[in-house]
Design a protein around this motif. Structure first.
Motif, PDB file in Angstrom:
ATOM      1  N   ARG A  81      21.686  -7.711  44.404  1.00  0.00           N
ATOM      2  CA  ARG A  81      21.292  -8.812  43.516  1.00  0.00           C
ATOM      3  C   ARG A  81      20.139  -9.601  44.111  1.00  0.00           C
ATOM      4  N   LEU A  82      20.233  -9.955  45.381  1.00  0.00           N
ATOM      5  CA  LEU A  82      19.170 -10.727  46.015  1.00  0.00           C
ATOM      6  C   LEU A  82      17.884  -9.929  46.123  1.00  0.00           C
ATOM      7  N   SER A  83      17.984  -8.616  46.285  1.00  0.00           N
ATOM      8  CA  SER A  83      16.788  -7.786  46.358  1.00  0.00           C
ATOM      9  C   SER A  83      16.040  -7.758  45.045  1.00  0.00           C
ATOM     10  N   ARG A  84      16.763  -7.912  43.936  1.00  0.00           N
ATOM     11  CA  ARG A  84      16.090  -7.940  42.626  1.00  0.00           C
ATOM     12  C   ARG A  84      15.317  -9.225  42.415  1.00  0.00           C
ATOM     13  N   TRP A  85      15.692 -10.296  43.108  1.00  0.00           N
ATOM     14  CA  TRP A  85      15.075 -11.601  42.859  1.00  0.00           C
ATOM     15  C   TRP A  85      14.229 -12.091  44.035  1.00  0.00           C
ATOM     16  N   GLY A  86      13.953 -11.234  44.989  1.00  0.00           N
ATOM     17  CA  GLY A  86      13.158 -11.677  46.124  1.00  0.00           C
ATOM     18  C   GLY A  86      12.964 -10.552  47.117  1.00  0.00           C
ATOM     19  N   PRO A  87      12.689 -10.910  48.384  1.00  0.00           N
ATOM     20  CA  PRO A  87      12.506  -9.877  49.412  1.00  0.00           C
ATOM     21  C   PRO A  87      13.720  -8.960  49.498  1.00  0.00           C
ATOM     22  N   ALA A 195      22.195 -18.709  46.877  1.00  0.00           N
ATOM     23  CA  ALA A 195      21.650 -17.480  47.470  1.00  0.00           C
ATOM     24  C   ALA A 195      21.417 -17.592  48.971  1.00  0.00           C
ATOM     25  N   LEU A 196      21.362 -18.814  49.514  1.00  0.00           N
ATOM     26  CA  LEU A 196      21.005 -19.001  50.919  1.00  0.00           C
ATOM     27  C   LEU A 196      21.950 -18.285  51.885  1.00  0.00           C
ATOM     28  N   PRO A 197      23.289 -18.370  51.734  1.00  0.00           N
ATOM     29  CA  PRO A 197      24.151 -17.646  52.683  1.00  0.00           C
ATOM     30  C   PRO A 197      23.909 -16.144  52.698  1.00  0.00           C
ATOM     31  N   GLY A 198      23.678 -15.564  51.540  1.00  0.00           N
ATOM     32  CA  GLY A 198      23.400 -14.132  51.504  1.00  0.00           C
ATOM     33  C   GLY A 198      22.102 -13.778  52.187  1.00  0.00           C
ATOM     34  N   ARG A 199      21.060 -14.601  51.986  1.00  0.00           N
ATOM     35  CA  ARG A 199      19.779 -14.348  52.632  1.00  0.00           C
ATOM     36  C   ARG A 199      19.911 -14.390  54.151  1.00  0.00           C
ATOM     37  N   ARG A 200      20.738 -15.295  54.658  1.00  0.00           N
ATOM     38  CA  ARG A 200      20.834 -15.469  56.108  1.00  0.00           C
ATOM     39  C   ARG A 200      21.857 -14.537  56.750  1.00  0.00           C
ATOM     40  N   LEU A 201      22.971 -14.301  56.075  1.00  0.00           N
ATOM     41  CA  LEU A 201      24.068 -13.568  56.705  1.00  0.00           C
ATOM     42  C   LEU A 201      24.077 -12.082  56.378  1.00  0.00           C
ATOM     43  N   LEU A 202      23.466 -11.681  55.260  1.00  0.00           N
ATOM     44  CA  LEU A 202      23.507 -10.278  54.860  1.00  0.00           C
ATOM     45  C   LEU A 202      22.232  -9.520  55.219  1.00  0.00           C
ATOM     46  N   ALA A 203      21.274 -10.208  55.830  1.00  0.00           N
ATOM     47  CA  ALA A 203      20.053  -9.520  56.254  1.00  0.00           C
ATOM     48  C   ALA A 203      20.394  -8.522  57.354  1.00  0.00           C
ATOM     49  N   PRO A 204      19.627  -7.447  57.476  1.00  0.00           N
ATOM     50  CA  PRO A 204      19.916  -6.440  58.506  1.00  0.00           C
ATOM     51  C   PRO A 204      19.707  -7.002  59.900  1.00  0.00           C
TER      52      PRO A 204
END
Length: 421
Positions: A81-87, A195-204
């Protein structure tokens, strides 16, 4: 003069309202999409707590082996989901087998932290934003249908007065406008918080950067090869269908002329004229093919002047804002030229637009291009729009393409190309 100024102000105001409306609608879509991952995250979180409690009596150990897969499932959906709306956030694949291996994996531990935050705070933010939007719409339309409600239950939620008359219902509508204004102000912020927790915690993790770079280089190489093959097919088709046929016609006419000279010299003159016309046509088509490989205007006048010329020749009025202080690599300039030509051709033929704009910047080794029109929108790859070819050219240079074209417009094409010297 006053009429012109008033019309310009109305256009500016309309543009501002449309852009803000698009931002708010995007935020609402993000919040609802976040609910689609927050609810599964909450369910998995409750299941984790239940398994932990059952471990006290021994039953939880039978269910524990499935927990890593359950944790990974909503996390992967959130990454997508986050990849569809940003990096882009790359997927992690299958979860480690076994609870001990999963707990030793730093990626799984970060996913557990995300599960706790998104399953609680993310769920609350999504529910609050969606509820506020629904409540605003309900209150604004309340005067239209409040009489159909039972008399003892005619007051909507969040309203602290009883509705007994049309004036009371109108007050509810005014309250709904206030709620709508609040939603317009806070919706983008709510979407970012969700979306912020996913951007920070789910990044590789950092050690995944090398694998990501290898994957991107492989994709870029494949895109470059595809673009090269497509260009060769285009050139071959142009030569085969145009120039080659013209030259065959010249050969036939010259042969007929030679035979006519032996029998009837007077009849040879018209054939020579036809052969000359066919040769000139073939030469013109050959020049067109050569220009299609690398337009001479780029070498003669530079990219800025070449793009300004394309905008001037566009079928609809096109404003330009071009700032290119230096030169880029020839292949980058050619890509920017062909992308602009294809996009402006689409604007002229398919958009139904009354105006368009072209903005180009060269900053920090990055060439950015933005083309916007006020047409009907709905542009998508695979519908004859040429977007697939544009994307292939850009990806061959490891660039980025973003197209926003909701039904009703406007259509915005944004491109970024690394600009080597």
């Amino acid at each position: 003069m006053n009429n012109v100024t008033s019309s310009a102000r109305r256009r500016v105001l309309r543009t501002i309202v449309l852009r803000r409306g698009r931002v708010v609608l995007d935020a609402l879509e993000h919040l609802v999409g976040g609910l689609g991952t927050a609810i599964p995250a909450f369910v998995v979180l409750v299941w984790l707590l239940l398994v932990a409690v059952l471990c006290a009596v021994g039953l939880g150990f039978l269910l524990a082996p499935a927990l890593p897969r359950l944790v990974r499932a909503p996390a992967e959906r959130e990454r997508a989901r986050l990849s569809r709306w940003g990096p882009e956030i790359i997927a992690m694949g299958a979860a480690p087998a076994g609870v001990r291996a999963a707990l030793a994996d730093p990626v799984v531990r970060r996913e557990l932290r995300w599960l706790l935050v998104h399953g609680t705070l993310g769920l609350a933010v999504g529910v609050s934003g969606a509820t506020l939007a629904v409540q605003a719409v309900q209150d604004i339309t309340y005067p239209l249908w409040w009489r159909m409600l039972p008399r003892d239950n005619a007051s909507p939620n969040l309203v602290f007065w009883h509705v007994h008359s049309d004036l009371d219902a109108l007050a509810v509508a005014c309250f709904g406008l206030v709620l709508a204004a609040v939603f317009v102000l806070i919706a983008p912020g709510l979407a970012r918080v969700q979306a912020l927790p996913g951007r920070r915690l789910l990044a590789p993790p950092p050690d995944a950067d090398l694998s990501l770079q290898v994957a991107r280089l492989s994709a870029t190489r494949a895109a470059a090869l595809d673009a090269h093959a497509t260009e060769l097919r285009r050139i071959e088709r142009s030569l085969h269908d145009g120039t080659q046929n013209r030259l065959v016609a010249v050969t036939v006419l010259l042969g007929a002329t030679r035979r006519a000279l032996a029998r009837d010299p007077a009849a040879a003159a018209p054939m020579l004229e036809q052969a000359q016309d066919a040769a000139e046509t073939a030469l013109a088509e050959l020049r067109t093919v050569v220009r299609g490989i690398l337009p001479p205007v780029l070498a003669d006048r530079g990219l800025a002047a070449a793009l300004a010329g394309l905008a001037a020749d566009c079928g609809v009025p096109c404003r330009t804002d071009i700032d290119i202080p230096g030169r880029c690599a020839a292949s980058v300039e050619a890509t920017a030229y062909f992308v602009t030509a294809e996009a402006l051709t689409n604007v002229s033929r398919h958009s139904g637009a009354r105006s368009a704009s072209l903005a180009v910047r060269l900053r920090g080794g990055l060439l950015s291009l933005r083309i916007e029109d006020d047409g009907v929108g709905g542009a998508a790859a695979g519908r004859g729009s040429g977007l697939a070819g544009i994307r292939g050219r850009i990806e061959a240079h490891d660039g980025r393409l973003a197209v926003t074209s909701p039904p009703g417009g406007p259509t915005v094409l944004e491109m970024e190309l690394p600009c080597g010297s």
